[in-house]
Design an enzyme around this catalytic site. Structure first.
Site, PDB file in Angstrom:
ATOM      1  N   GLY A 122      61.358  -1.037  30.678  1.00  0.00           N
ATOM      2  CA  GLY A 122      60.934  -0.827  29.297  1.00  0.00           C
ATOM      3  C   GLY A 122      59.504  -0.337  29.249  1.00  0.00           C
ATOM      4  O   GLY A 122      58.714  -0.613  30.152  1.00  0.00           O
ATOM      5  N   GLN A 174      51.455   0.924  25.296  1.00  0.00           N
ATOM      6  CA  GLN A 174      51.057   0.875  26.710  1.00  0.00           C
ATOM      7  C   GLN A 174      50.514   2.205  27.225  1.00  0.00           C
ATOM      8  O   GLN A 174      49.851   2.237  28.257  1.00  0.00           O
ATOM      9  CB  GLN A 174      52.239   0.453  27.580  1.00  0.00           C
ATOM     10  CG  GLN A 174      52.659  -1.000  27.377  1.00  0.00           C
ATOM     11  CD  GLN A 174      53.864  -1.324  28.215  1.00  0.00           C
ATOM     12  OE1 GLN A 174      54.991  -1.088  27.788  1.00  0.00           O
ATOM     13  NE2 GLN A 174      53.653  -1.837  29.411  1.00  0.00           N
ATOM     14  N   CYS A 186      55.606  -6.723  33.568  1.00  0.00           N
ATOM     15  CA  CYS A 186      55.187  -5.680  32.632  1.00  0.00           C
ATOM     16  C   CYS A 186      54.446  -4.592  33.404  1.00  0.00           C
ATOM     17  O   CYS A 186      53.639  -4.899  34.286  1.00  0.00           O
ATOM     18  CB  CYS A 186      54.259  -6.305  31.597  1.00  0.00           C
ATOM     19  SG  CYS A 186      53.670  -5.152  30.362  1.00  0.00           S
ATOM     20  N   LEU A 187      54.702  -3.332  33.062  1.00  0.00           N
ATOM     21  CA  LEU A 187      54.020  -2.228  33.755  1.00  0.00           C
ATOM     22  C   LEU A 187      52.511  -2.272  33.509  1.00  0.00           C
ATOM     23  O   LEU A 187      51.746  -1.715  34.299  1.00  0.00           O
ATOM     24  CB  LEU A 187      54.582  -0.881  33.289  1.00  0.00           C
ATOM     25  CG  LEU A 187      56.034  -0.596  33.705  1.00  0.00           C
ATOM     26  CD1 LEU A 187      56.504   0.725  33.116  1.00  0.00           C
ATOM     27  CD2 LEU A 187      56.196  -0.598  35.217  1.00  0.00           C
ATOM     28  N   HIS A 213      60.079  -8.445  24.251  1.00  0.00           N
ATOM     29  CA  HIS A 213      58.874  -8.141  25.036  1.00  0.00           C
ATOM     30  C   HIS A 213      58.256  -6.814  24.575  1.00  0.00           C
ATOM     31  O   HIS A 213      57.054  -6.737  24.318  1.00  0.00           O
ATOM     32  CB  HIS A 213      59.263  -8.089  26.525  1.00  0.00           C
ATOM     33  CG  HIS A 213      58.162  -7.657  27.451  1.00  0.00           C
ATOM     34  ND1 HIS A 213      57.684  -8.465  28.462  1.00  0.00           N
ATOM     35  CD2 HIS A 213      57.454  -6.496  27.533  1.00  0.00           C
ATOM     36  CE1 HIS A 213      56.714  -7.810  29.102  1.00  0.00           C
ATOM     37  NE2 HIS A 213      56.568  -6.623  28.569  1.00  0.00           N
ATOM     38  N   GLU A 214      59.093  -5.775  24.449  1.00  0.00           N
ATOM     39  CA  GLU A 214      58.588  -4.447  24.059  1.00  0.00           C
ATOM     40  C   GLU A 214      58.112  -4.451  22.618  1.00  0.00           C
ATOM     41  O   GLU A 214      57.081  -3.849  22.285  1.00  0.00           O
ATOM     42  CB  GLU A 214      59.662  -3.377  24.264  1.00  0.00           C
ATOM     43  CG  GLU A 214      60.157  -3.192  25.695  1.00  0.00           C
ATOM     44  CD  GLU A 214      59.039  -3.007  26.711  1.00  0.00           C
ATOM     45  OE1 GLU A 214      57.976  -2.468  26.359  1.00  0.00           O
ATOM     46  OE2 GLU A 214      59.219  -3.434  27.870  1.00  0.00           O
ATOM     47  N   HIS A 268      54.646  -5.661  22.222  1.00  0.00           N
ATOM     48  CA  HIS A 268      53.601  -4.664  22.535  1.00  0.00           C
ATOM     49  C   HIS A 268      53.157  -3.931  21.269  1.00  0.00           C
ATOM     50  O   HIS A 268      51.974  -3.645  21.088  1.00  0.00           O
ATOM     51  CB  HIS A 268      54.115  -3.628  23.536  1.00  0.00           C
ATOM     52  CG  HIS A 268      54.038  -4.065  24.972  1.00  0.00           C
ATOM     53  ND1 HIS A 268      52.846  -4.404  25.575  1.00  0.00           N
ATOM     54  CD2 HIS A 268      54.992  -4.193  25.925  1.00  0.00           C
ATOM     55  CE1 HIS A 268      53.082  -4.733  26.851  1.00  0.00           C
ATOM     56  NE2 HIS A 268      54.378  -4.618  27.086  1.00  0.00           N
TER      57      HIS A 268
HETATM   58 NI    NI Z   1      55.376  -4.906  28.912  1.00  0.00          NI
END
Ligand code: NI
Length: 167
Positions: free
Chosen positions: A46, A51, A93-94, A135-136, A139
Site C-alpha cells: 500500500g 507518503q 510501512c514504506l 493504515h493507508e 496516512h
Molecule cells: Ni504506511
C-alpha cells in the site's frame, strides 16, 4: 511514468491532513500510475499520496500474494463509515522501513471511495484488507502506525530512522 520519492518517518510532512480530490482528470490518472510504479518498486502492499508529499486523499494497494494476479486498487476520497470488532496485526510501512509492530484495528469496516474515473464504490471487508485500508487511510489524516505505539518505542524508532538515513 516516474518513481516518486517516499518521505520517511519522522518527517513532519507525514503529519499533514490531505485534501479531497475534486477533479478526475488525466493528471490524476498519471499520478496514480506513478504511485503504482513506486509501490511495486518498493515491494509495498500500500502507498498513500501523503507518503510521496502530495496532500490529496488517494491511496493505492495491491494485496495479491507473489504467485497471484495483480489486485491493484486505487481509493480516492475514502470514507470509513462503519467499524466492527478488533483485530491485532503486525504492520510495516514504506515510510518506516525495517520496522514491524503490532497495531490494533477494527476487524471489519465499510468503506466508500471513488475510483480513478470518479465512480463511487461501497465495500465491506475484513482481515488484511481491512487492516491495510485503515493504515493507508490514516496516512491521509496525517497519522503513521508508529503513532499508536508507546513513547518508548516511538523514540527507539526515531533513533533507528536517524541512523538509517543519517539526517
Ligand atoms: Ni504506511
Amino acid at each position: 511514468m516516474a518513481l516518486l520519492e517516499i518521505l520517511h518517518y519522522p518527517d513532519e510532512r507525514l503529519h499533514q491532513r490531505a485534501k479531497p480530490v475534486t477533479e478526475f482528470n488525466d493528471e490524476l490518472r498519471q499520478f496514480i500510475e506513478n504511485m503504482k510504479e513506486t509501490m511495486y518498486e518498493s515491494n509495498g502492499i500500500g502507498l498513500a499520496a501523503t507518503q510521496v508529499n502530495v496532500q490529496k486523499r488517494i491511496f493505492v494497494t495491491d494485496l495479491a500474494k507473489e504467485n497471484e494476479a495483480s489486485m491493484f486498487t486505487v481509493y480516492i476520497n475514502p470514507i470509513i463509515s462503519d467499524k466492527i470488532g478488533e483485530i491485532k496485526g503486525e504492520e510495516g510501512c514504506l515510510s518506516v522501513p525495517g520496522v514491524f509492530e503490532t497495531v490494533t484495528r477494527a476487524e471489519k469496516i465499510t468503506l466508500q471511495y471513488h475510483d480513478e474515473k470518479g465512480n463511487l464504490h461501497t465495500i465491506t471487508c475484513d482481515g488484511l484488507k481491512a487492516i491495510c485500508i485503515q493504515h493507508e487511510n490514516d496516512h491521509l489524516d496525517g497519522k503513521v502506525f508508529v503513532d499508536y505505539l508507546s513513547g518508548l518505542k516511538q523514540n527507539f524508532i526515531k533513533k533507528k530512522m536517524k541512523k538509517l538515513f543519517k539526517k
